[in-house]
Scaffold this active site. Sequence first.
Site, short mmCIF file in Angstrom:
data_model
loop_
_atom_site.label_atom_id
_atom_site.label_comp_id
_atom_site.label_asym_id
_atom_site.label_seq_id
_atom_site.Cartn_x
_atom_site.Cartn_y
_atom_site.Cartn_z
N ASN A 13 -13.09 -26.46 -77.39
CA ASN A 13 -12.78 -27.83 -77.83
C ASN A 13 -13.73 -28.29 -78.93
O ASN A 13 -13.33 -29.00 -79.85
CB ASN A 13 -12.81 -28.80 -76.65
CG ASN A 13 -11.54 -28.70 -75.82
OD1 ASN A 13 -10.50 -29.20 -76.22
ND2 ASN A 13 -11.61 -28.00 -74.70
N HIS A 108 -10.15 -33.87 -69.97
CA HIS A 108 -9.99 -33.25 -68.66
C HIS A 108 -8.66 -32.49 -68.61
O HIS A 108 -7.64 -33.01 -69.06
CB HIS A 108 -10.03 -34.33 -67.56
CG HIS A 108 -9.95 -33.74 -66.19
ND1 HIS A 108 -11.02 -33.11 -65.60
CD2 HIS A 108 -8.91 -33.63 -65.32
CE1 HIS A 108 -10.65 -32.66 -64.41
NE2 HIS A 108 -9.38 -32.96 -64.22
#
Length: 192
Positions: A13, A108
């Site tokens: 990420n 998440h």
Amino acid sequence: MKLALFASGNGSNVQAIIDAIAFGKLQAEISCLVTDKPQAYVLERVKHLNIPVLIAPLKDFENRDEWELAIRDFVQSFQVDYLVLAGFMRILGPILLNAYPNRILNIHPSYLPNFPGAHGIRDAYQAGVSETGVTVFIVDEGIDTGQILEQVKIKIDPQWTLEELEKKIHQVEHQLYPKVLQQISKKDRSLK
Ligand code: GRF
């Protein structure tokens, strides 16, 4: 918009954020990186950026407060606007939450509030649900309980292995996180 990135592991990420900035899709600057894991692969990913890095394993500090104070002082020295958690596997406490109210973001790998916690992908897979997703939210004192900024649903093909689901989730994450950051960046600039 100046960002402090936080990661404990692979850093895919973080990579997506680096790439989005490089491709002009995200108007932001990565000011520094914080990790609690000296061996984290994310450190390789940021090497070429020549940004300041804080390697802060919790066990190197007398207690949690000392650890958080060290992190707070580090990020404050670069006057960052947001703390961006990307696979940072530690819970942040009041010292950082109060220093950056509503300015700590996290991603998440589930459709919150479903499947919070450290194993969001596996838990959804094992529960046999037909869909899961990805959520970007503002960190609060709970575990994956903060205000949701954006969510994407992912239908689970019953044929998929856990690895296939993981791959799909990560693909979606890598699109969603830079996109939400860019929305925030745009909004912040319009307020200036
Ligand atoms: C991601 O699935 C993210 O949602 C979760 O931790 C994982 C980090 O992956 N919080 P990476 O280190 O960014 O590859």
